[in-house]
Design an enzyme around this catalytic site. Sequence first.
Site: not given
Ligand SMILES: [Zn+2]
Length: 385
Positions: A122, A190, A211, A222, A268, A306-307
């Site tokens: 990733e 990302h 994700h 929008r 994740d 934080a994840g």
């Molecule tokens: Zn990620």
Amino acid sequence: MDKVCLRGRDYRDLAAVEIHAEHGVICQIRPLPQDDALPIIAPGLVDLQINGFAGVDFNHYPINEESVLAVTRRLWQEGVTTFLPTVITNNDDDTEQMVRGIANARRRFAAVGYGVAGIHLEGPFISAEDGPRGAHDRTLVKAPDWSLFQRWQKAARGDIRLLTLAPEWPGSAAFIRNCVQEGVTVSLGHTGADAAQIAAAVEAGASMSTHLGNGAHLLLPRHPNYIWEQLAQDKLWCAMIGDGEHLPMSVLKVFMRVKRQRAFLVSDTTSLAGMPPGRYQLHIGGDVVLSEQGRLSLADNPGLLAGSARSLLYGVNALITAGMASRHEAWDMASVRPAAMLDLPAKGGLAVGSPLDAALLGENGTGELKVLSTYAQGECVWREQ
Ligand SMILES: [Zn+2]
């Protein structure tokens, strides 16, 4: 143990069945007289995005091969029989060492070779912008570089199976074509890409969104924006973090309705998943707090996540108890669907010819599922004491 026979109620319709396997592969499924005392039986969970678990961090070099085995075994407790260790943006040499270490662990330990279906890389070919970049290091992100990727894939002995990138970098389409030709699945994530860049990436063979809805700007036009655009691309499978924190349930619901059979869950998880509640130091994220409920946030700003620290099973149960999916569908979203996305043997689920990777489950009054025992390749690998 060459021959195995498991009895349970099929997770799809609760019909009692007896599943026979030989050499780890299901060879026969026979109906049994109904027996509600039997546990529910379901295919093993498949998680395409695991950054770490129970203190092991797949992004902290040097990687210890035994720790990959430890995560494989720990995940059996969560019903997970297949997963992709996920290596995020690092410097070139560390990435090379990380993927080499995971590939070595796959060859050294049979359980890892079986349970780890490959590596998810990733980054680092992701957006440099605040927001889409998420917690990845800005100084280390870069444009897609095929010779660099080949160097990593060589170190990984071909084990990099899934690559998340941002398609707004110049040269992305050619890079995606190369990956797909080499059997590497490309996922968009990302990213701050525009509609044309997303369309070009799909045309080049990108087939997934990483994700979706996270790793994004806090504020977006929008329309058009990259969330709508990815939703509208029918060929893109949609991975969603199902921890109940990263996406509001209403957003999950909409993504599920749009993507239908192509919507699935990932966890994740960071290394703090499966750890006791408390205050910890992460090498990405700094000082963090893990609550009793499994919510992971920044110590000095509890509003910011934080994840994730919740396994796939949590997401499955959240969908069931919210009434957003049947038990059958929720379970498929974390098992056969991600397996189908990557064309893994587990995509067949509980069917003749599929590997016998399964979880035996109990159910509480609200319909929440709990893992009682886990089977990988026909062998009982974990059982509740
Ligand atoms: Zn990620």
